[in-house]
Design a protein around this motif. Structure first.
Motif, PDB file in Angstrom:
ATOM      1  N   ARG A 238     -11.586   7.965   2.948  1.00 31.77           N
ATOM      2  CA  ARG A 238     -11.595   8.034   4.370  1.00 31.77           C
ATOM      3  C   ARG A 238     -11.621   6.790   5.311  1.00 31.77           C
ATOM      4  O   ARG A 238     -10.927   6.476   6.167  1.00 31.77           O
ATOM      5  CB  ARG A 238     -12.710   8.915   4.836  1.00 31.77           C
ATOM      6  N   ASP A 239     -12.430   5.655   4.797  1.00 31.82           N
ATOM      7  CA  ASP A 239     -12.586   4.554   5.987  1.00 31.82           C
ATOM      8  C   ASP A 239     -11.917   3.361   5.088  1.00 31.82           C
ATOM      9  O   ASP A 239     -12.302   2.079   5.395  1.00 31.82           O
ATOM     10  CB  ASP A 239     -14.133   4.197   5.640  1.00 31.82           C
ATOM     11  N   THR A 240     -11.008   3.622   4.212  1.00 30.37           N
ATOM     12  CA  THR A 240     -10.191   2.376   3.784  1.00 30.37           C
ATOM     13  C   THR A 240      -9.009   1.929   4.574  1.00 30.37           C
ATOM     14  O   THR A 240      -8.678   2.669   5.417  1.00 30.37           O
ATOM     15  CB  THR A 240      -9.326   3.008   2.306  1.00 30.37           C
ATOM     16  N   ARG A 241      -8.570   0.635   4.404  1.00 29.93           N
ATOM     17  CA  ARG A 241      -7.551   0.213   5.242  1.00 29.93           C
ATOM     18  C   ARG A 241      -6.394   0.793   5.184  1.00 29.93           C
ATOM     19  O   ARG A 241      -5.755   1.019   6.305  1.00 29.93           O
ATOM     20  CB  ARG A 241      -7.415  -1.284   4.780  1.00 29.93           C
ATOM     21  N   ASP A 242      -6.090   1.280   3.868  1.00 31.64           N
ATOM     22  CA  ASP A 242      -4.835   1.941   3.711  1.00 31.64           C
ATOM     23  C   ASP A 242      -4.725   3.241   4.565  1.00 31.64           C
ATOM     24  O   ASP A 242      -3.449   3.514   5.015  1.00 31.64           O
ATOM     25  CB  ASP A 242      -4.584   2.134   2.121  1.00 31.64           C
ATOM     26  N   VAL A 243      -5.804   4.115   4.587  1.00 30.40           N
ATOM     27  CA  VAL A 243      -5.444   5.264   5.541  1.00 30.40           C
ATOM     28  C   VAL A 243      -5.024   4.997   6.888  1.00 30.40           C
ATOM     29  O   VAL A 243      -4.595   5.296   7.695  1.00 30.40           O
ATOM     30  CB  VAL A 243      -6.851   6.097   5.385  1.00 30.40           C
ATOM     31  N   THR A 244      -6.102   3.969   7.377  1.00 25.81           N
ATOM     32  CA  THR A 244      -5.739   3.462   8.921  1.00 25.81           C
ATOM     33  C   THR A 244      -4.266   2.926   9.061  1.00 25.81           C
ATOM     34  O   THR A 244      -3.503   3.151  10.076  1.00 25.81           O
ATOM     35  CB  THR A 244      -6.667   2.330   9.242  1.00 25.81           C
ATOM     36  N   GLU A 245      -3.658   2.091   7.962  1.00 22.14           N
ATOM     37  CA  GLU A 245      -2.530   1.659   7.950  1.00 22.14           C
ATOM     38  C   GLU A 245      -1.459   2.806   7.948  1.00 22.14           C
ATOM     39  O   GLU A 245      -0.407   2.780   8.668  1.00 22.14           O
ATOM     40  CB  GLU A 245      -2.168   0.800   7.061  1.00 22.14           C
ATOM     41  N   GLY A 246      -1.901   3.752   6.767  1.00 21.44           N
ATOM     42  CA  GLY A 246      -0.682   4.952   6.665  1.00 21.44           C
ATOM     43  C   GLY A 246      -0.591   5.565   8.060  1.00 21.44           C
ATOM     44  O   GLY A 246       0.546   6.038   8.133  1.00 21.44           O
ATOM     45  N   VAL A 247      -1.746   6.195   8.705  1.00 24.08           N
ATOM     46  CA  VAL A 247      -1.568   6.909   9.805  1.00 24.08           C
ATOM     47  C   VAL A 247      -0.718   6.109  10.998  1.00 24.08           C
ATOM     48  O   VAL A 247       0.125   6.938  11.680  1.00 24.08           O
ATOM     49  CB  VAL A 247      -3.147   7.275  10.273  1.00 24.08           C
ATOM     50  N   ALA A 248      -1.268   4.844  11.146  1.00 21.85           N
ATOM     51  CA  ALA A 248      -0.667   4.107  12.058  1.00 21.85           C
ATOM     52  C   ALA A 248       0.898   4.028  11.974  1.00 21.85           C
ATOM     53  O   ALA A 248       1.663   4.113  12.839  1.00 21.85           O
ATOM     54  CB  ALA A 248      -1.263   2.733  12.221  1.00 21.85           C
ATOM     55  N   HIS A 250       2.822   6.273  10.194  1.00 23.87           N
ATOM     56  CA  HIS A 250       3.406   7.341  10.508  1.00 23.87           C
ATOM     57  C   HIS A 250       3.600   7.464  11.953  1.00 23.87           C
ATOM     58  O   HIS A 250       4.669   8.272  12.361  1.00 23.87           O
ATOM     59  CB  HIS A 250       2.559   8.490   9.981  1.00 23.87           C
ATOM     60  N   ILE A 251       2.663   7.223  12.940  1.00 29.05           N
ATOM     61  CA  ILE A 251       2.793   7.301  14.228  1.00 29.05           C
ATOM     62  C   ILE A 251       3.882   6.601  14.870  1.00 29.05           C
ATOM     63  O   ILE A 251       4.698   7.184  15.610  1.00 29.05           O
ATOM     64  CB  ILE A 251       1.495   7.216  14.830  1.00 29.05           C
ATOM     65  N   GLU A 252       3.867   5.312  14.352  1.00 22.72           N
ATOM     66  CA  GLU A 252       4.673   4.212  14.686  1.00 22.72           C
ATOM     67  C   GLU A 252       6.134   4.368  14.189  1.00 22.72           C
ATOM     68  O   GLU A 252       7.109   3.403  14.506  1.00 22.72           O
ATOM     69  CB  GLU A 252       4.291   2.822  14.723  1.00 22.72           C
TER      70      GLU A 252
END
Length: 261
Positions: A238-248, A250-252
């Motif tokens: 949940r709190d990994t950098r890769d999740v933040t990057e993956g979601v961003a 996808h949105i972008e």
């Protein structure tokens, strides 16, 4: 390509992918304890390498492997892998390394070689390959996990047929029943395996590693325990950098840049 141990296995790196070779082409990569030990060393090294995200298992030359070295078996030599615990240890290691393993099965992979591919996560098969558990034709039966891993992959009924008849399986049927994941033209098998591994290596490595753990538990745990295990593995991401990057990403609408963090 860099040799491992006594030189019967080798590793070649390409980005986040590593290719492990059975490297005994003059003997059609027939397996001995020394070859098995070299493969074990190769997988141990890669399991500890954070830069490697996917692995292929390939045969050097035109054949994946002819199986165990029957000349050694006939001589009852000490290097026969069946008489040693080296082969079961290798199979357990191939199953348990963090990275997904894709077997590229070209030319032939009977008996022990077939069992080696069962320990891999994915299998790519040549359209002309001779592939099967043929031990009953020689007064033996599969003793390297064939009677245990194969039913888990394709069901007990079909596995029973393949084990008891000792017949090779038609490549197209192998794909149809889910034993292999792609049938490729002869001469392109290694490239097909590398392409599949490269596709996996582009994904978030921690997610891939946890997914592999969850999938491995699917047939070993009761459903409720498996679901709880799946959720617990998901929580660690949940709190990994890769999740933040993956979601961003996808949105972008762009390709993500995963780091394994």
């Amino acid at each position: 390509m860099r040799s491992v141990g006594s030189g019967l296995a080798a590793i070649q790196r390409a980005g986040h992918r590593a290719d492990v070779y059975l490297s005994r082409p003059g003997k059609r990569n027939a397996m001995t304890t020394d070859l098995v030990k070299d493969l074990t060393e190769a997988f141990r090294r890669l399991d500890a390498d954070d830069d490697i995200r996917a692995i292929t298992l390939l045969g050097e030359g035109p054949v994946f492997s002819a199986g165990m070295d029957l000349e050694l078996v006939s001589q009852r030599a000490e290097s026969d892998p069946i008489s040693d615990d080296a082969f079961p240890q290798l199979l357990s290691l191939v199953e348990s390394v963090r990275q997904p393993v894709v077997a590229g099965i070209k030319g032939a992979a009977p008996a022990t070689a077939f069992e080696l591919t069962l320990a891999c996560d994915l299998r790519v098969l040549g359209s002309d390959a001779t592939y099967g558990l043929v031990e009953t034709n020689m007064g033996l039966f599969p003793q390297g996990g064939g009677t245990q891993r194969l039913p888990r992959l394709i069901g007990l009924s079909k596995a029973t047929e393949l084990v008891l008849t000792g017949d090779y399986i038609d490549p197209d049927e192998a794909e149809r029943i889910g034993l292999v994941h792609e049938v490729c033209d002869p001469g392109t098998v290694d490239d097909c395996a590398r392409a599949l591994a490269d596709d996996i290596a582009e994904k978030a490595p921690l997610a891939i590693q946890n997914a592999k753990k969850a999938l491995a538990a699917a047939l070993e745990m009761p459903l409720e325990r498996g679901l709880a295990y799946e959720r617990s593995l998901g929580e660690t991401l949940r709190d990994t950098r890769d999740v933040t990057e993956g979601v961003a990403a996808h949105i972008e609408d762009r390709d993500p840049e995963f780091t394994g963090e």
